[in-house]
Design a protein around this motif. Sequence first.
Motif, PDB file in Angstrom:
ATOM      1  N   ILE A 212       0.644  -0.976  -0.094  1.00  0.00           N
ATOM      2  CA  ILE A 212      -0.007   0.184   0.003  1.00  0.00           C
ATOM      3  C   ILE A 212       0.779   1.602  -0.145  1.00  0.00           C
ATOM      4  O   ILE A 212       1.597   1.275   0.702  1.00  0.00           O
ATOM      5  N   GLU A 213       0.446   2.419  -0.413  1.00  0.00           N
ATOM      6  CA  GLU A 213       1.266   3.879  -0.614  1.00  0.00           C
ATOM      7  C   GLU A 213       0.225   4.419  -0.172  1.00  0.00           C
ATOM      8  O   GLU A 213      -0.608   5.071  -1.007  1.00  0.00           O
ATOM      9  N   GLY A 214       0.679   4.750   1.161  1.00  0.00           N
ATOM     10  CA  GLY A 214       0.129   5.506   2.879  1.00  0.00           C
ATOM     11  C   GLY A 214      -0.425   7.343   1.641  1.00  0.00           C
ATOM     12  O   GLY A 214       0.205   7.929   1.379  1.00  0.00           O
ATOM     13  N   ASN A 215      -1.494   7.446   1.427  1.00  0.00           N
ATOM     14  CA  ASN A 215      -1.815   8.836   1.417  1.00  0.00           C
ATOM     15  C   ASN A 215      -0.955  10.209   2.528  1.00  0.00           C
ATOM     16  O   ASN A 215      -1.078  10.645   1.389  1.00  0.00           O
ATOM     17  N   ASP A 216      -0.723  10.068   3.615  1.00  0.00           N
ATOM     18  CA  ASP A 216      -0.405  11.305   4.355  1.00  0.00           C
ATOM     19  C   ASP A 216       1.267  11.004   4.216  1.00  0.00           C
ATOM     20  O   ASP A 216       1.726  11.957   3.883  1.00  0.00           O
ATOM     21  N   SER A 217       1.609   9.657   4.030  1.00  0.00           N
ATOM     22  CA  SER A 217       3.295  10.077   3.394  1.00  0.00           C
ATOM     23  C   SER A 217       3.780   9.812   2.530  1.00  0.00           C
ATOM     24  O   SER A 217       4.987  10.038   2.371  1.00  0.00           O
ATOM     25  N   MET A 218       2.720   8.476   1.951  1.00  0.00           N
ATOM     26  CA  MET A 218       2.721   9.137   0.184  1.00  0.00           C
ATOM     27  C   MET A 218       4.716   7.963   0.203  1.00  0.00           C
ATOM     28  O   MET A 218       5.209   7.864  -0.761  1.00  0.00           O
ATOM     29  N   ARG A 219       4.419   7.468   0.985  1.00  0.00           N
ATOM     30  CA  ARG A 219       5.569   5.625   1.279  1.00  0.00           C
ATOM     31  C   ARG A 219       4.914   4.600   1.002  1.00  0.00           C
ATOM     32  O   ARG A 219       3.364   4.763   1.762  1.00  0.00           O
ATOM     33  N   THR A 220       5.620   3.336   0.701  1.00  0.00           N
ATOM     34  CA  THR A 220       4.329   2.610   0.858  1.00  0.00           C
ATOM     35  C   THR A 220       5.101   1.237   2.011  1.00  0.00           C
ATOM     36  O   THR A 220       6.391   1.123   2.645  1.00  0.00           O
ATOM     37  N   TYR A 221       4.372   0.420   2.180  1.00  0.00           N
ATOM     38  CA  TYR A 221       4.299  -0.141   3.285  1.00  0.00           C
ATOM     39  C   TYR A 221       3.490  -2.073   3.215  1.00  0.00           C
ATOM     40  O   TYR A 221       2.652  -1.909   2.784  1.00  0.00           O
ATOM     41  N   PRO A 222       4.136  -2.954   3.822  1.00  0.00           N
ATOM     42  CA  PRO A 222       3.629  -3.574   3.379  1.00  0.00           C
ATOM     43  C   PRO A 222       2.223  -4.521   4.162  1.00  0.00           C
ATOM     44  O   PRO A 222       1.857  -3.442   5.137  1.00  0.00           O
ATOM     45  N   VAL A 223       1.412  -4.960   3.689  1.00  0.00           N
ATOM     46  CA  VAL A 223      -0.275  -5.309   4.382  1.00  0.00           C
ATOM     47  C   VAL A 223       0.551  -7.429   4.469  1.00  0.00           C
ATOM     48  O   VAL A 223       0.316  -7.203   3.292  1.00  0.00           O
ATOM     49  N   THR A 224       0.629  -7.723   5.376  1.00  0.00           N
ATOM     50  CA  THR A 224       1.182  -8.768   5.888  1.00  0.00           C
ATOM     51  C   THR A 224       0.329 -10.295   6.502  1.00  0.00           C
ATOM     52  O   THR A 224      -0.580  -9.575   7.102  1.00  0.00           O
ATOM     53  N   ALA A 225      -0.236 -11.228   6.235  1.00  0.00           N
ATOM     54  CA  ALA A 225      -0.583 -12.667   6.292  1.00  0.00           C
ATOM     55  C   ALA A 225      -0.224 -12.718   8.255  1.00  0.00           C
ATOM     56  O   ALA A 225       0.882 -12.653   8.708  1.00  0.00           O
ATOM     57  N   PRO A 226      -1.039 -12.777   8.943  1.00  0.00           N
ATOM     58  CA  PRO A 226      -1.169 -12.654  10.323  1.00  0.00           C
ATOM     59  C   PRO A 226      -0.844 -13.862  10.894  1.00  0.00           C
ATOM     60  O   PRO A 226      -0.695 -14.021  12.105  1.00  0.00           O
ATOM     61  N   PHE A 227      -1.177 -15.124  10.168  1.00  0.00           N
ATOM     62  CA  PHE A 227      -0.358 -16.780  10.386  1.00  0.00           C
ATOM     63  C   PHE A 227      -0.380 -16.976   8.975  1.00  0.00           C
ATOM     64  O   PHE A 227      -0.813 -17.048   8.611  1.00  0.00           O
ATOM     65  N   ASP A 228      -0.150 -18.476   9.334  1.00  0.00           N
ATOM     66  CA  ASP A 228       0.100 -19.594   8.236  1.00  0.00           C
ATOM     67  C   ASP A 228      -1.403 -19.859   7.333  1.00  0.00           C
ATOM     68  O   ASP A 228      -2.433 -19.944   8.381  1.00  0.00           O
ATOM     69  N   GLY A 229      -1.837 -19.868   6.878  1.00  0.00           N
ATOM     70  CA  GLY A 229      -2.672 -20.530   6.186  1.00  0.00           C
ATOM     71  C   GLY A 229      -3.321 -19.996   4.174  1.00  0.00           C
ATOM     72  O   GLY A 229      -2.186 -20.750   3.940  1.00  0.00           O
ATOM     73  N   VAL A 230      -4.508 -20.338   4.260  1.00  0.00           N
ATOM     74  CA  VAL A 230      -4.354 -20.556   2.633  1.00  0.00           C
ATOM     75  C   VAL A 230      -5.598 -19.059   2.411  1.00  0.00           C
ATOM     76  O   VAL A 230      -6.266 -18.978   3.527  1.00  0.00           O
ATOM     77  N   VAL A 231      -5.623 -18.375   0.854  1.00  0.00           N
ATOM     78  CA  VAL A 231      -6.122 -17.474   0.848  1.00  0.00           C
ATOM     79  C   VAL A 231      -7.690 -17.783   0.625  1.00  0.00           C
ATOM     80  O   VAL A 231      -7.557 -18.312  -0.478  1.00  0.00           O
ATOM     81  N   LEU A 232      -8.418 -17.042   0.970  1.00  0.00           N
ATOM     82  CA  LEU A 232     -10.384 -17.665   1.304  1.00  0.00           C
ATOM     83  C   LEU A 232     -10.560 -16.444  -0.699  1.00  0.00           C
ATOM     84  O   LEU A 232     -11.034 -16.830  -1.116  1.00  0.00           O
ATOM     85  N   GLN A 233     -10.086 -15.300  -0.271  1.00  0.00           N
ATOM     86  CA  GLN A 233     -10.108 -14.807  -0.901  1.00  0.00           C
ATOM     87  C   GLN A 233      -9.346 -13.382  -1.462  1.00  0.00           C
ATOM     88  O   GLN A 233      -8.263 -12.740  -0.605  1.00  0.00           O
ATOM     89  N   ARG A 234      -9.863 -12.232  -2.194  1.00  0.00           N
ATOM     90  CA  ARG A 234      -8.542 -11.542  -2.200  1.00  0.00           C
ATOM     91  C   ARG A 234      -9.454 -10.141  -3.536  1.00  0.00           C
ATOM     92  O   ARG A 234      -9.771 -10.106  -5.302  1.00  0.00           O
ATOM     93  N   PRO A 235     -10.118  -9.565  -2.536  1.00  0.00           N
ATOM     94  CA  PRO A 235     -11.257  -9.145  -3.322  1.00  0.00           C
ATOM     95  C   PRO A 235     -10.464  -7.315  -3.630  1.00  0.00           C
ATOM     96  O   PRO A 235     -11.133  -6.553  -3.501  1.00  0.00           O
TER      97      PRO A 235
END
Length: 407
Positions: A212-235
Amino acid sequence: MSRHLSFLLLPVLLVACGGEPATKTGEAATASGDYERGPHRGRMLRDGNFAIEVTIFETNVPPQFRLYAYKDGKPVKADEVVPTVTLKRLDGETNVFTFKSEGDYLTGSGEVTEPHSFDVDVKAEYAGRTHAWTYDSYEGRTTIPAGTAKDAGVVVETAGPAVIRETVQVMGNVAVDDNRRAQVKARFPGIVRSVHVQQGDRVTRGQTLVTIEGNDSMRTYPVTAPFDGVVLQRPTNVGDVANTNTLVEVANMADVWVDLRAIGPDAEKIMPGQQVKVSSATGGNSAEGTIDTLLPLASGQTMVARVTLPNTEGRWRPGMAVSADVTVASRDVPLAVKESGLQRFRDFTVVFAQVGETYEVRMLELGARDGEFVEVLGGLKPNTPYVSEQSFLIKADVDKSGASHDH
């Protein structure tokens, strides 16, 4: 029958029942039987000018021996003869019968229990002499070499105690365990610059899912998986606005829920803690568990019971239809056999007992059953080895011998 199955057949010789004796079968047999029949259609045993006719009578009474005596072809008074009959059975049991006179015949002292398959020793004292005969009288018996039986898949188990379960069958579906599901969102509002996973991908804890590129900082940051698993949806896709919306839905599928629906009277029998056997709709998968909880909300007369199943191999997929047998009651019985071993023989339900390489019918009196085990109330001794799998092959070999038992 297995093409490798080549059974050794014993000649089968049956004692008369109800005045109608069966005959020995096999190459040595003749169309009229290979022993002499008497006036009451029983087996005639002769010693010089004296003879005994042996029958088993069972019309409106339990099977019992009835003997008729003759001298020079003429009937002898029953009270002038003192006979005994000894039966030696396949498993080593011996039955001895004494007799009392009743009119023109002598009646044995007890019931001739099934199967009527034994070696017979007859003695009769008359006019100061003792006459003796021996013969075999087999039914429902065959001999199969151990190697042949093994190749045919014959399985032998021991009759003994078992648990008979009362079950209720219900239907249901596999569902994701909500305790192991997360809807992953952005920490700060921004624009989706990259998406690193697809639906169905396996992910590990800390793995980057979306950038994600933050609106305020204009810098990118990662959104990470909270645990091991399977991707059910990617909307989400590149360019989407990330705010409070879900970007990726992840679930850990090591355990799954099975929601079972019970209707009407069956619903009243189900409660937490009961054992459950869950099977896939195709029958390819099965697993055992316990009911964790009953959901507080019911729909009409339908109640939902929830089971948690381990799913480390991923065999249980959310949405999969299942059936389940819920054990609502159980009791211990002292003697039982597997239902897979049961066969029909004459008018009886039987199993085939094994003694060495010989198999012989055991006529059963049955009680409760649950689809796996059936309670035995009579006809089989505890600890008897019996055929639990492929018993139809034993029956086929017995039938092949042409054995019959007249009543």
